[in-house]
Design an enzyme around this catalytic site. Structure first.
Site, PDB file in Angstrom:
ATOM      1  N   GLY A  80       1.283  -1.407  -0.238  1.00  0.00           N
ATOM      2  CA  GLY A  80       0.042   0.039   0.529  1.00  0.00           C
ATOM      3  C   GLY A  80       0.330   1.077  -0.374  1.00  0.00           C
ATOM      4  O   GLY A  80       1.607   0.982   0.089  1.00  0.00           O
ATOM      5  N   VAL A  82       0.810   5.777   1.439  1.00  0.00           N
ATOM      6  CA  VAL A  82       1.352   6.763   2.413  1.00  0.00           C
ATOM      7  C   VAL A  82      -0.194   6.539   3.063  1.00  0.00           C
ATOM      8  O   VAL A  82      -1.647   6.447   2.885  1.00  0.00           O
ATOM      9  CB  VAL A  82       1.658   8.069   2.297  1.00  0.00           C
ATOM     10  CG1 VAL A  82       0.359   8.763   1.428  1.00  0.00           C
ATOM     11  CG2 VAL A  82       1.938   8.168   3.629  1.00  0.00           C
ATOM     12  N   GLY A 158      -1.680  -4.593   8.922  1.00  0.00           N
ATOM     13  CA  GLY A 158      -3.629  -5.407   9.232  1.00  0.00           C
ATOM     14  C   GLY A 158      -3.961  -3.399   9.034  1.00  0.00           C
ATOM     15  O   GLY A 158      -4.017  -2.983   7.584  1.00  0.00           O
ATOM     16  N   PHE A 159      -4.885  -3.687  10.028  1.00  0.00           N
ATOM     17  CA  PHE A 159      -6.442  -2.445   9.564  1.00  0.00           C
ATOM     18  C   PHE A 159      -6.140  -1.191  10.144  1.00  0.00           C
ATOM     19  O   PHE A 159      -6.339  -1.061  11.656  1.00  0.00           O
ATOM     20  CB  PHE A 159      -7.653  -3.529   9.166  1.00  0.00           C
ATOM     21  CG  PHE A 159      -8.042  -3.815  10.982  1.00  0.00           C
ATOM     22  CD1 PHE A 159      -8.639  -2.970  11.825  1.00  0.00           C
ATOM     23  CD2 PHE A 159      -8.033  -5.168  10.883  1.00  0.00           C
ATOM     24  CE1 PHE A 159      -9.052  -3.551  13.312  1.00  0.00           C
ATOM     25  CE2 PHE A 159      -8.107  -5.130  12.110  1.00  0.00           C
ATOM     26  CZ  PHE A 159      -9.121  -4.871  12.781  1.00  0.00           C
ATOM     27  N   CYS A 176      -3.428   6.844   1.142  1.00  0.00           N
ATOM     28  CA  CYS A 176      -3.584   5.484   0.458  1.00  0.00           C
ATOM     29  C   CYS A 176      -3.545   6.292  -1.174  1.00  0.00           C
ATOM     30  O   CYS A 176      -3.765   4.279  -2.026  1.00  0.00           O
ATOM     31  CB  CYS A 176      -4.785   4.744   0.298  1.00  0.00           C
ATOM     32  SG  CYS A 176      -5.045   4.441   1.657  1.00  0.00           S
TER      33      CYS A 176
END
Length: 219
Positions: A80, A82, A158-159, A176
């Protein structure tokens, strides 16, 4: 007869500096690469303000000069672009051995999204996936970012779910790397919502989605 649920140790923490949490994750990962029989782990916490870049992230998505700013910035091994972490955002770090679940990274990403979607559903909100993107959106605005790293089928990173953060930190980046889709927090739909209540909802949804027995432990 139903097989027993998989055990997953659960650390429900307050704020922790990003570097401390990163070192801890890497230690948990290394231990499980060495001994895959060790139990899985879920960490929920918040970070002081910090920007992180994925391993292949493009610096052009930063709206400040890395060399002259006072912002804390780290490039890490997740996928991913930033992202921004700060108090009021619940960050989840599952350290899971996917050999116990399914050896499929796309499946794993969709399961993490499903956890967040179930949390939102508990508040009467409909979380969306967008084709070609990872994360969860509400009414076209991104409320949860996801970025992972997997080694020998063991996960880290993770999230991050925006619950009630100060959103101004997002103004310094293209979150993102998606310029045309704004970010948002749950507080915009549910005034007065707190991270403490959302943490318990995340834990419940995570246990359901991954079919695990969460065992809360202190650190």
């Amino acid at each position: 007869m139903q097989p027993p649920l998989k055990r997953c140790f659960f650390y429900n923490l307050r704020q922790m500096p990003y570097t401390d949490a990163h070192i801890w994750q890497r230690s948990l990962l290394a231990e499980r690469i060495q001994d895959p029989s060790l139990d899985d782990v879920l960490i929920l916490l918040e970070h002081p303000p910090v920007y992180t870049l994925g391993q292949g992230a493009t610096p052009e998505f930063l709206k400040f000069d890395l060399d002259t700013s006072n912002f804390e910035v780290h490039r890490v091994e997740r996928g991913g672009e930033v992202t921004y972490h700060c108090p009021g955002q619940v960050v989840g770090y599952p350290i899971l051995n996917l050999q116990r679940y399914r050896k499929d990274l796309h499946w794993y990403l969709r399961q993490l999204e499903e956890v967040i979607i179930r949390v939102l559903a508990g508040y009467g909100l409909i979380g969306d996936r967008l084709t070609g993107f990872t994360g969860v959106w509400l009414e076209g605005r991104k409320v949860a970012a996801i970025g992972i790293k997997v080694s020998r089928w063991i996960t880290m990173h993770g999230f991050a779910l925006n619950v009630c953060p100060d959103m101004t930190g997002f103004q310094h980046i293209v979150p993102c790397g998606i310029a045309d889709k704004p970010v948002a927090s749950l507080a915009e739909w549910i005034p007065g919502i707190s991270c403490d209540e959302v943490r318990s909802q995340i834990a419940r949804a995570f246990a359901e989605v991954f079919d695990v027995d969460l065992i809360e432990v202190a650190r």
